[in-house]
Design an enzyme around this catalytic site. Structure first.
Site, PDB file in Angstrom:
ATOM      1  N   SER A 101       0.811  -1.206   0.000  1.00 17.88           N
ATOM      2  CA  SER A 101       0.000   0.000   0.000  1.00 17.88           C
ATOM      3  C   SER A 101       0.853   1.269   0.000  1.00 17.88           C
ATOM      4  CB  SER A 101      -0.943  -0.045   1.204  1.00 17.88           C
ATOM      5  OG  SER A 101      -1.883   0.993   1.179  1.00 17.88           O
ATOM      6  N   ASP A 241      -2.394   6.168  -3.459  1.00 14.89           N
ATOM      7  CA  ASP A 241      -1.283   5.501  -2.796  1.00 14.89           C
ATOM      8  C   ASP A 241      -0.767   4.389  -3.701  1.00 14.89           C
ATOM      9  OD1 ASP A 241      -3.453   3.809  -2.503  1.00 14.89           O
ATOM     10  OD2 ASP A 241      -2.912   3.157  -0.494  1.00 14.89           O
ATOM     11  N   ASP A 243      -1.051   1.169  -4.026  1.00 15.49           N
ATOM     12  CA  ASP A 243      -1.926   0.160  -4.631  1.00 15.49           C
ATOM     13  C   ASP A 243      -3.266   0.731  -5.063  1.00 15.49           C
ATOM     14  OD1 ASP A 243      -2.952   0.491  -2.053  1.00 15.49           O
ATOM     15  OD2 ASP A 243      -3.536  -1.604  -1.859  1.00 15.49           O
ATOM     16  N   ASP A 245      -5.867   2.007  -3.569  1.00 17.98           N
ATOM     17  CA  ASP A 245      -7.146   1.870  -2.870  1.00 17.98           C
ATOM     18  C   ASP A 245      -7.466   3.114  -2.051  1.00 17.98           C
ATOM     19  OD1 ASP A 245      -5.336   1.494  -0.798  1.00 17.98           O
ATOM     20  OD2 ASP A 245      -6.241  -0.356  -0.059  1.00 17.98           O
TER      21      ASP A 245
END
Length: 449
Positions: A101, A241, A243, A245
């Site tokens: 992340s 960010d 990833d 999400d």
């Protein structure tokens, strides 16, 4: 690594804490637990972000999946929410994302999704962990034709982008959008999706090299985007960010629009169109008091859960809510996807701008942010959850609560992924809040070395 699963899967420094061997074992145990009820050879989707360690962990994870007779379907570099969506679209049995992340490049992580695109419950994670730590002998070891195979989902990214563009009826022609892709998993999907919807575009940090993910960019470092928006005369900016999400926004003046303000903007729009279920937004204990005040003024109830998008989602499902999220930019539009989705969030905000004709700053002004101070105390990871057992720390927290009672609040919590105890104070006197938060953080660091 201590307990394997944290608040968002298994995470650690790649190749020392999160090793290839651990990824292999997670592949084996995860595939077994998530697919043992199937009447067919199960298929599991695997996606990853742009970290250099992703290839190593993908190979090990896929080997583990295949070793128990399941099939690994590799999606390559895609946002985490793409895996949550594509598991459902392709009718696969489970999904796995290799990502840490917002964390620095040396970290990586592995998190699972079930066949419906939801993150796993604590109970299922505990079962996977128990097998790895103590009961590996129960895992099947098929031979010959029973061994699983590896394939590539060639259309994964295109199918996800197609899904994103169908979440709105609006066209964004005439809106100039600035993007910060964090050199992460959104670097292709976000620009293509927004261009397909007609937006004008200027982009930074969209050239991943395996080592520059989240490096002074993305939703944890908003300074570049704030300057970039003003320099390019953009109408709004979005930062994701690693990833993708999470999403945070910047208005045309360069001012931050955090997750709470995004919830306010989208929640009010959904309520006015009769689409906000129960006239309720689900937030967390970290949600700014300003969102509650906005809700009171506009007939919207704000529910609070523990920190973590998985707990927000659990509450949304229990109470039949369709909007929830966190200040950090995890926003869940449950009518569209089963997890936080940064690009989807950007599209929904742009849709509000297009429908209303209002500037981003005008939309965000619906909520006044109460000042908050957040100070991290870096501690021994093994001791971080024991802070209330230390009398000096406990007494200091009690004293601080008394100090701010009636005109603010104090919240202490541990990070689920890093060796940190977070001290948050919300109130009116910013200078006093900063002084007290830093004082408590120093005490916690000294006591939990």
């Amino acid at each position: 690594m201590g307990r394997l699963f944290g608040t968002d899967g298994v995470r650690g420094v790649a190749n020392t804490e999160l090793t290839g061997e651990m990824a292999y074992q997670l592949g084996r145990a995860g595939a077994y637990v998530l697919t043992r009820e199937t009447k067919h050879a199960p298929r599991i989707l695997v996606g990853m972000d742009t970290r250099i360690s992703g290839d190593m962990l993908e190979a090990a994870l896929a080997a583990g999946i295949c070793s128990v007779g399941a099939h690994a379907v590799l999606a390559g570099i895609v946002p985490t929410p793409a895996v949550a969506y594509l598991v459902r679209k392709y009718r696969l049995d489970a999904g796995v994302v290799i990502s840490a992340s917002h964390n620095p490049v040396e970290y990586n992580g592995i998190k699972f999704f079930n066949s419906k695109g939801y993150k796993l419950s604590d109970a299922l994670e505990d079962e996977i962990e128990d097998i790895i730590m103590a009961h590996r002998e129960i895992l099947p070891c098929p031979t010959g034709a029973g061994i699983g195979t590896r394939s590539v989902a060639e259309e994964a990214l295109d199918d996800y982008i197609d899904f994103l563009t169908k979440t709105t009826k609006e066209r964004f022609n005439g809106i100039k959008v600035a993007l910060d892709c964090a050199n992460g998993a959104s670097y292709k999907a976000a620009p293509i999706a927004l261009l397909n919807l007609g937006a004008g575009m200027c982009i930074i940090h969209n050239e991943p090299d395996g080592t520059n993910i989240n490096a002074k960019c993305g939703s944890t470092h908003m300074e570049d985007l704030q300057a970039f928006v003003k320099e390019n005369g953009a109408d709004i900016g979005f930062a994701f960010d690693g990833d993708a999400d999470r999403c945070l926004a910047v208005d045309e003046k360069g001012n931050l629009i955090d997750g709470d303000k995004i919830l306010a903007v989208c929640g009010l729009d959904m309520k006015e169109r009769g689409e906000l279920r129960g006239n309720t937004i689900v937030g967390t204990v970290m949600t700014n008091l300003g969102l509650n005040l906005m809700g009171e003024k506009n007939g919207i109830h704000i529910e609070q859960t523990g920190v973590g998008d998985r707990y927000v989602l659990e509450r949304m499902m229990e109470a039949d809510r369709n909007l929830g999220g966190e200040q950090s930019g995890h926003i869940i539009f449950l009518d569209h996807n089963t997890t936080g989705d940064g690009i989807l969030t950007a599209i929904q905000i742009l849709s509000v701008m297009k429908r209303t004709g209002k500037k981003a700053s005008e939309l965000a002004s619906v909520m006044e942010t109460m000042p908050q101070v957040l100070v991290n105390a870096r501690v021994n990871n093994a001791k971080k959850n024991t802070y209330m057992e230390v009398p000096e720390i406990r007494h200091a927290i009690e004293k601080l609560n008394a100090t701010f009672s009636g005109e603010g609040r104090v919240l202490i919590r541990t990070s689920g992924t890093e060796p940190l105890v977070r001290v948050m104070i919300e109130g009116k006197d910013l200078v006093h809040m900063e002084k007290e938060a830093k004082k408590l953080a120093v005490l916690i660091e000294d006591m939990l070395k």
